[in-house]
Design a protein around this motif. Structure first.
Motif, PDB file in Angstrom:
ATOM      1  N   ALA A   1       0.754  -1.099   0.104  1.00 49.39           N
ATOM      2  CA  ALA A   1       0.007   0.050  -0.013  1.00 49.39           C
ATOM      3  C   ALA A   1       0.926   1.281   0.085  1.00 49.39           C
ATOM      4  CB  ALA A   1      -0.862  -0.144   1.313  1.00 49.39           C
ATOM      5  N   ALA A   2       1.832   1.189   0.631  1.00 49.59           N
ATOM      6  CA  ALA A   2       2.935   2.416   0.934  1.00 49.59           C
ATOM      7  C   ALA A   2       3.551   2.498  -0.544  1.00 49.59           C
ATOM      8  CB  ALA A   2       3.870   2.188   1.934  1.00 49.59           C
ATOM      9  N   LEU A   3       3.953   1.631  -1.117  1.00 51.15           N
ATOM     10  CA  LEU A   3       4.611   1.501  -2.429  1.00 51.15           C
ATOM     11  C   LEU A   3       3.818   2.306  -3.645  1.00 51.15           C
ATOM     12  CD1 LEU A   3       6.508  -1.663  -2.527  1.00 51.15           C
ATOM     13  CD2 LEU A   3       7.550   0.464  -2.550  1.00 51.15           C
ATOM     14  N   LYS A   4       2.430   1.736  -3.535  1.00 50.81           N
ATOM     15  CA  LYS A   4       1.554   2.357  -4.415  1.00 50.81           C
ATOM     16  C   LYS A   4       1.226   3.836  -4.264  1.00 50.81           C
ATOM     17  CE  LYS A   4      -1.031  -1.805  -4.891  1.00 50.81           C
ATOM     18  NZ  LYS A   4      -2.388  -2.657  -4.436  1.00 50.81           N
ATOM     19  N   LYS A   5       1.051   4.308  -2.957  1.00 47.66           N
ATOM     20  CA  LYS A   5       1.069   5.597  -2.722  1.00 47.66           C
ATOM     21  C   LYS A   5       2.246   6.463  -3.252  1.00 47.66           C
ATOM     22  CE  LYS A   5      -1.833   5.444   1.477  1.00 47.66           C
ATOM     23  NZ  LYS A   5      -1.813   5.771   2.981  1.00 47.66           N
ATOM     24  N   LYS A   6       3.515   5.892  -3.178  1.00 49.04           N
ATOM     25  CA  LYS A   6       4.430   6.477  -3.989  1.00 49.04           C
ATOM     26  C   LYS A   6       4.579   6.343  -5.485  1.00 49.04           C
ATOM     27  CE  LYS A   6       7.285   8.147  -0.514  1.00 49.04           C
ATOM     28  NZ  LYS A   6       7.617   9.403  -0.467  1.00 49.04           N
TER      29      LYS A   6
END
Length: 327
Positions: free
Chosen positions: A259-264
């Protein structure tokens, strides 16, 4: 011959021309181009997941047997439809249930590949011993569902300073039809797990949420670092490959990491897509064959700032003590 137009015909034509010019004026084109450029910049950040050392021993948080189910559920939640598990078949016995676990990963859509049978470090053994270790793993893996002819060096040790050994193994892999399963994104989750195990055995209290935050933050930083390094080295953005291990930390936090990677701006892709990228077939010629593919390519081409700082165990240990143990 000129046609005379009445004002009622001419005025709508003029207004239409003004509207078209206003909509398609150069600054509108510039804005549209800028938006398209942003879209391209985001879409070329692709990343895949790999998990080493399956099957692995009991970790610091989960009860025996909980990890595989939680890991598969977390990957499904995260949208990681196809990761690759690099397997050590030498750890599988007839009565430990590990073979069923490995097959369950494959049945869930993930891939199986070779990590040697017994997880030897190339720098510590002979070429003959190492190739025999690879062959033993291949015998177990071939015929298993979702098997791929890929090989991952344990410890990412491709021979260290011994170029003759490095080249012998490269030749041996080609002879066996095995491709080097490259890695680009590493934040030493195995070290964080070791720190957690030691703390657990010592009866120290750990902040579970802080551990998750440290794990996710470290891997996102590593992905961004490797993306920058690849662009500086190759002038393009190859598919990044995350190195995780079959740990409690991966099972507990891989969905948060995704999820954090997708936000980036990262797009999660399959391991198959990653290993179709041209970077998968590059063989850097460096003085020291160890580390990620991007690090070795950067070393080959004399690109500076190649090391992600949290892979320094002293740095990671200090962060663990401050944030997880709150010392």
């Amino acid at each position: 011959m000129l046609l005379a137009l009445s004002p009622r015909v001419l005025l709508p034509s003029i207004l239409l021309a003004i509207c078209l010019f206003t909509f398609w004026r150069p600054d509108h084109i510039a804005r549209q181009t800028a938006v398209e450029a942003v879209d391209v910049a985001v879409s070329d950040k692709r990343i895949a997941f790999s998990i080493d050392d399956a099957p692995r021993g009991v970790g610091a948080y989960l009860e025996a047997g909980e990890r595989p189910k939680l890991l598969m559920e977390a990957m499904k939640t995260a949208g990681i439809e196809q990761a690759v598990f690099f397997v050590n078949p030498g750890r599988v016995t007839d009565n430990d249930g590990d073979e069923a676990t490995i097959l369950a990963y494959a049945e869930a859509g993930h891939l199986l590949a070779n990590h040697t049978a017994d997880h030897n470090r190339l720098s510590d053994v002979s070429v003959a011993t190492y190739l025999a270790d690879i062959d033993e793993a291949e015998k177990w893996l071939k015929g298993k569902p979702n098997y791929r002819p890929w090989f991952r060096f344990p410890y990412l040790d491709e021979g260290g300073k011994n170029k003759a050994k490095r080249d012998a193994i490269r030749k041996g892999l080609k002879k066996r039809g095995l491709m080097n399963g490259y890695v680009t994104v590493d934040a030493s989750d195995w070290h964080l797990e070791d720190l957690a195990l030691k703390a657990s055995k010592a009866g120290q209290l750990m902040d579970w949420n802080a551990m998750g935050e440290l794990f996710v933050e470290s891997y996102v930083q590593s992905a961004e670092f490797s993306d920058d390094l690849a662009r500086r080295t190759l002038d393009r953005a190859p598919v990044q490959m995350v190195l995780l291990h079959e740990t409690d930390l991966a099972a507990m936090f891989i969905d948060d990491l995704a999820a954090a990677l997708k936000k980036k701006g990262w797009t999660i892709v399959s391991a198959d897509e990653a290993y179709r990228d041209p970077i998968a077939h590059m063989e850097p010629d460096t003085d020291f064959a160890d580390g990620t593919r991007t690090q070795m390519l950067a070393a080959e081409r004399n690109v500076g700032n190649r090391w992600y700082q949290r892979n320094d165990q002293k740095v990671a240990k200090k962060l663990f003590a401050e944030r997880v143990l709150r010392e």
